[in-house]
Design an enzyme around this catalytic site. Structure first.
Site, mmCIF file in Angstrom:
data_model
loop_
_atom_site.group_PDB
_atom_site.id
_atom_site.type_symbol
_atom_site.label_atom_id
_atom_site.label_comp_id
_atom_site.label_asym_id
_atom_site.label_seq_id
_atom_site.Cartn_x
_atom_site.Cartn_y
_atom_site.Cartn_z
ATOM 1 N N HIS A 96 -10.557 -0.740 9.498
ATOM 2 C CA HIS A 96 -9.885 -0.778 11.048
ATOM 3 C C HIS A 96 -9.019 -0.475 11.570
ATOM 4 O O HIS A 96 -9.067 -0.368 13.170
ATOM 5 C CB HIS A 96 -10.426 -3.213 11.599
ATOM 6 C CG HIS A 96 -8.566 -3.528 11.175
ATOM 7 N ND1 HIS A 96 -7.791 -3.297 10.136
ATOM 8 C CD2 HIS A 96 -8.253 -3.896 12.502
ATOM 9 C CE1 HIS A 96 -6.981 -3.971 10.224
ATOM 10 N NE2 HIS A 96 -7.007 -4.386 11.989
ATOM 11 N N GLY A 97 -7.944 -0.207 10.758
ATOM 12 C CA GLY A 97 -6.508 0.331 11.253
ATOM 13 C C GLY A 97 -5.953 0.809 10.339
ATOM 14 O O GLY A 97 -6.412 1.433 9.348
ATOM 15 N N HIS B 68 -7.030 -0.586 22.530
ATOM 16 C CA HIS B 68 -7.813 -1.541 21.297
ATOM 17 C C HIS B 68 -6.959 -2.447 21.626
ATOM 18 O O HIS B 68 -5.896 -2.885 22.662
ATOM 19 C CB HIS B 68 -6.195 -0.958 20.194
ATOM 20 C CG HIS B 68 -6.257 -1.984 19.297
ATOM 21 N ND1 HIS B 68 -5.561 -2.318 18.504
ATOM 22 C CD2 HIS B 68 -7.512 -2.931 18.811
ATOM 23 C CE1 HIS B 68 -5.737 -3.328 17.394
ATOM 24 N NE2 HIS B 68 -7.219 -3.387 18.304
ATOM 25 N N SER C 144 -5.859 8.812 14.677
ATOM 26 C CA SER C 144 -7.254 8.215 15.107
ATOM 27 C C SER C 144 -8.246 8.538 14.396
ATOM 28 O O SER C 144 -8.346 9.995 14.131
ATOM 29 C CB SER C 144 -7.012 7.006 16.669
ATOM 30 O OG SER C 144 -6.160 6.397 16.511
ATOM 31 N N GLY D 129 -4.756 4.525 14.568
ATOM 32 C CA GLY D 129 -3.881 4.928 13.428
ATOM 33 C C GLY D 129 -2.701 4.047 14.529
ATOM 34 O O GLY D 129 -2.785 3.692 14.925
#
Lengths: 143, 494
Positions: B417-418, B247, B398, B392
C-alpha cells in the site's frame, strides 16, 4: 517535563513515557503529553473553557485509556485543547473513580504552532505501573 | 534454504525462503500458530524489516479461523495487533473472527488518483499558485474542518451512502463512482451501530486531509517512467502529463468506531467466546456473533465516511484547477483513475484448495489487487485488472500498478500500500528540520506546503523504505504489475 517521547517503540506513530508521584500526577502528565504532541508550546493554551470529565473503571489502565480518549474526543468534537487539569482519583469499592476539571481553549492556527494530530490512544505496549515509589505510564498514540 | 545471521538472528534463523520474494515462518515458531506466516519481500527488505513485524505476524497466525497464511506485504512495518501490511483471511463459516486490529484505526484510509490533460510545461509556471490554493482549499492538520456543514442525522446518511451522497449533492461526477472501490458505497453500513461520540468527532471533518502521512500531491508522468505504454495509454496517461494523487481516511470518525469496538471486544472476547489472544490490540469476536456483526456494520460506516471524504476533496481539487487554469474541470480532463482502500475487512469469494468460498479478508495497510475478470473490478478495467495506487514518500515517487490473477491465487488478491516507514517520527524529527527540508525540496523542483514544519520533517523521504524496492518486490512476486512511476512536483501535507 514529567513525560518524554520515545524513539523506538512505534515506527509510524508517537510514543511517550509519563511519570507522577501519585496516580493523579501521572494522569496529568499523560494529558499534557497528548496536548504537547499536537501543539508545540503548552503555555500558549489558555484555560478559558472548562469541561468536566467523570469516569469510572475497575482497571487503572483502562481508566487512563478512557481518560486520554476523552481528551482526543474534545479535540475533534469541539476543537478544544487542555493545558490545565485538576484531577481527583479515588477508589470506591473495587472501582477507581476519576473526576477532572479540564481547562483549555479552542485550537487556533494563528496562536498555536501545530505539530501532529492525535487520532487515537492505542493499547500497544500500554502500561501503568508503580516503580520504586513512582508511577509510570507508557502510551502509544495513533497519529 | 535457511538464512542465518543479522541482528534478528532469532527470527532470521527460522525464516525459510520459499520463493524469490516469499519468506515463510513455520507454525513451530510460536505456540498457538494455526497457519504459517508469509512475508513478501526482497532479501534486503526482509533484512531491514523491524523485529516487531515477525512477532506481530505470528500473533495474527494464532487467530481463530485464519486460512492459509498470515501475510505481510513488502512495505510492512510494526503496527498495533497486526503489522502494517498485514493480511488475514478468516473462515466465516467456522468461527472465524473479525478484529479491529486487522483493519486499523483509520478505517478505509486510501488513495485516489486523478488524470489531467495538462502537461508539465502547462503546470510548471503556475505550480506555486496551484499548490498554495490547494493548501488553502483542502484543509489539513490538527483540528481542521471541512466546508460541508451538516447535521448529525445527515452525517448518518453520509456514512450509509458514502461517495454517492456527495455526488447527489453535486460534489463530483457520476462516473467517479464507477472508478471507486465498491463503487463508492459500501453496502450494509448501518449507522445504528455507531456511537454519538463517533458522529460528533467526524461531523465537521468531511473534506479534510488530516495530518501524519496524509497528503495531496501534484505528480509528473515522465516518458521513461511508463513501464507499459499500451496499458498506460488505454487508462488515459501520456508522457509529460500532470496527475493528482491524494491519501487520507475516515478521520476522527473511523478512529472512534475502532476504539469503541476494541473495548466492546475486550469485554466479551474471553468471557463470552473463550478466545485468548497474545496482544490486546488483536481483540476480536467471532464474525458470526452479535458483536462481530455490529462491528462489521459500523466499520462499513467508516469505509463510507472515507469515500465521502475523498470525494469531497476531489470536488475541491477540480474547483481549484478550474480557477487556476481558467477552464472547466471537464475540459481539463480531471477524471478519476481509481480510488483504493487500505484499511478494511471485506467478505469476498476466494478459491481455496479448488473450492470457492466466502471469506473475510482483513487488509491493514494493504491494497486489494484483483486481476482481470473479477466482477468487483468495474467494466472499464475488467479486462486489464484493478488499478492499484501506491504512494511513496513526498520526496521520492509513487506508482500505478494493476492487480493480478496470481495475487488472487496467492494473497487473497492483495498487494502493498505504500513505501513503509523505517524510522520513528521522533527519530526523524531529530535528523531533519522542516524548514530546511522544504528549501532542499524546492531546489529539487518539489514545492511543498505544510501546516507543521515538524510534521514535514517526520515525513522526510529518508524515514521511509525505498519505494522502488517495495514495488519491484510486488511486481516480481507477481502480486501486482507496475505500469507507471510518478514524480512529485507539488505537495500539501497536514
Amino acid at each position: 517535563m514529567p513525560y518524554k517521547y520515545i524513539e523506538d517503540l512505534s515506527i509510524a506513530d508517537v510514543a511517550f513515557e509519563a511519570y507522577g508521584e501519585s496516580l493523579e500526577e501521572l494522569f496529568l502528565s499523560c494529558a499534557l503529553a497528548i496536548t504537547n504532541t499536537m501543539i508545540k508550546d503548552l503555555s500558549k493554551v489558555e484555560p478559558i473553557f472548562l469541561r468536566n470529565i467523570v469516569l469510572e473503571n475497575d482497571d487503572i489502565e483502562m481508566l487512563l485509556f478512557n481518560f486520554l480518549q476523552e481528551l482526543i474526543f474534545y479535540k475533534d468534537a469541539e476543537k478544544l485543547l487542555f493545558s490545565s487539569l485538576k484531577i481527583k482519583l479515588k477508589k470506591v469499592n473495587t472501582n477507581y473513580k476519576l473526576e477532572c476539571e479540564a481547562r483549555g481553549e479552542e485550537l487556533n492556527m494563528a496562536k498555536h504552532e501545530l505539530l501532529v494530530d492525535v487520532k487515537a490512544v492505542t493499547l500497544h505496549h500500554f502500561q501503568v505501573k508503580l516503580s520504586e515509589g513512582r508511577w509510570m505510564a507508557k502510551v502509544v498514540l495513533d497519529v | 534454504m535457511v538464512i542465518f545471521g543479522g541482528d534478528m538472528s532469532r527470527y532470521l534463523s527460522i525464516i525459510k525462503k520459499v520463493g524469490d520474494y516469499i519468506w515463510e515462518i513455520p507454525t513451530s515458531f510460536k505456540e498457538g500458530m494455526r497457519v504459517p506466516g508469509r512475508i513478501y519481500a526482497s532479501e534486503s527488505l526482509i533484512k531491514d524489516m523491524d523485529e516487531q513485524v515477525y512477532d506481530q505476524i505470528t500473533n495474527v497466525a494464532t487467530l481463530p479461523g485464519i486460512l492459509k497464511y498470515a501475510y505481510c506485504m513488502p512495505d510492512g512495518h510494526s503496527g498495533y495487533g497486526f503489522p502494517i501490511g498485514g493480511v488475514a483471511a478468516m473462515n466465516v463459516e467456522e468461527n472465524g473472527v473479525i478484529s479491529p486490529g486487522g483493519i486499523g484505526f483509520d478505517i478505509n484510509c486510501g488513495m485516489r488518483l486523478i488524470l489531467t490533460n495538462l502537461t508539465y510545461n502547462d503546470v510548471k509556471p503556475k505550480l506555486k499558485e496551484l499548490v498554495d490554493m490547494l493548501f488553502e482549499r483542502v484543509p489539513a492538520g490538527v483540528g481542521s474542518t471541512g466546508f460541508v456543514k451538516i447535521t448529525p442525522s445527515q452525517f448518518r446518511e453520509v456514512v450509509e451512502y458514502g461517495a454517492k451522497w456527495c455526488i447527489e449533492r453535486g460534489y463530483g461526477w457520476e462516473e467517479d463512482l464507477e472508478r471507486t472501490e465498491e463503487y463508492g458505497i459500501m453496502k450494509g453500513a448501518n449507522s445504528n451501530k455507531i456511537s454519538d461520540r463517533a458522529i460528533q468527532r467526524g461531523l465537521n471533518q468531511i473534506g479534510t486531509l488530516g495530518s501524519g502521512n496524509h497528503y495531496l500531491e501534484i505528480q509528473w508522468v515522465k516518458k521513461e517512467n511508463i513501464f507499459d505504454e499500451y496499458i498506460a495509454d488505454k487508462m488515459g496517461f501520456f508522457p509529460d502529463q500532470i496527475v493528482v494523487m491524494f491519501h487520507c481516511g475516515s478521520r476522527g470518525f473511523g478512529h472512534q468506531v475502532a476504539t469503541d469496538y476494541l473495548q466492546i471486544f475486550l469485554n466479551v472476547m474471553e468471557r463470552k467466546y473463550r478466545i485468548k489472544i497474545l496482544d490486546r490490540e488483536l481483540a476480536c469476536a467471532p464474525f458470526n456473533s452479535p458483536e462481530g456483526q455490529d462491528y462489521f456494520e459500523a466499520m462499513k460506516c467508516g469505509i463510507n465516511m472515507s469515500f465521502a471524504n475523498r470525494q469531497t476533496i476531489l470536488h475541491r481539487v477540480r474547483e481549484v484547477f478550474s480557477k487556476i487554469f481558467n477552464s472547466d474541470p471537464e475540459k481539463l480532463g480531471l477524471r478519476m483513475v481509481y480510488d483504493v482502500a487500505h484499511n478494511t475487512a471485506k467478505l469476498e469469494e476466494h478459491c481455496i484448495d479448488g473450492v470457492k468460498r466466502k471469506v473475510l479478508v482483513h487488509r491493514k495497510g494493504a491494497t486489494r489487487a484483483f486481476g482481470p475478470g473479477r466482477e468487483e473490478v468495474p467494466d472499464i478495467y475488467r479486462d486489464i485488472g484493478q488499478p492499484v495506487i501506491i504512494g511513496g514518500s513526498m520526496e521520492t515517487g509513487s506508482y500505478l500498478l494493476l492487480g493480478t490473477k496470481r495475487a488472487e491465487e496467492e494473497t487473497f488478491g492483495t498487494t502493498a500500500h505504500g513505501s513503509g516507514r523505517t524510522m520513528s517520527r521522533t527519530k526523524a524529527r531529530k535528523i531533519w528540520r522542516g524548514e530546511r527540508l522544504q528549501q532542499d525540496m524546492m531546489r529539487r523542483g518539489i514545492y511543498v506546503r505544510s501546516v507543521s514544519y515538524s510534521g514535514l520533517a517526520e515525513e522526510a523521504g529518508g524515514a521511509y523504505k525505498d519505494i522502488d524496492e517495495v514495488i519491484n518486490a510486488t511486481h516480481y512476486a507477481g502480486i501486482s504489475k507496475k505500469i507507471i512511476r510518478f514524480l512529485p512536483i507539488g505537495n500539501i501535507k497536514g
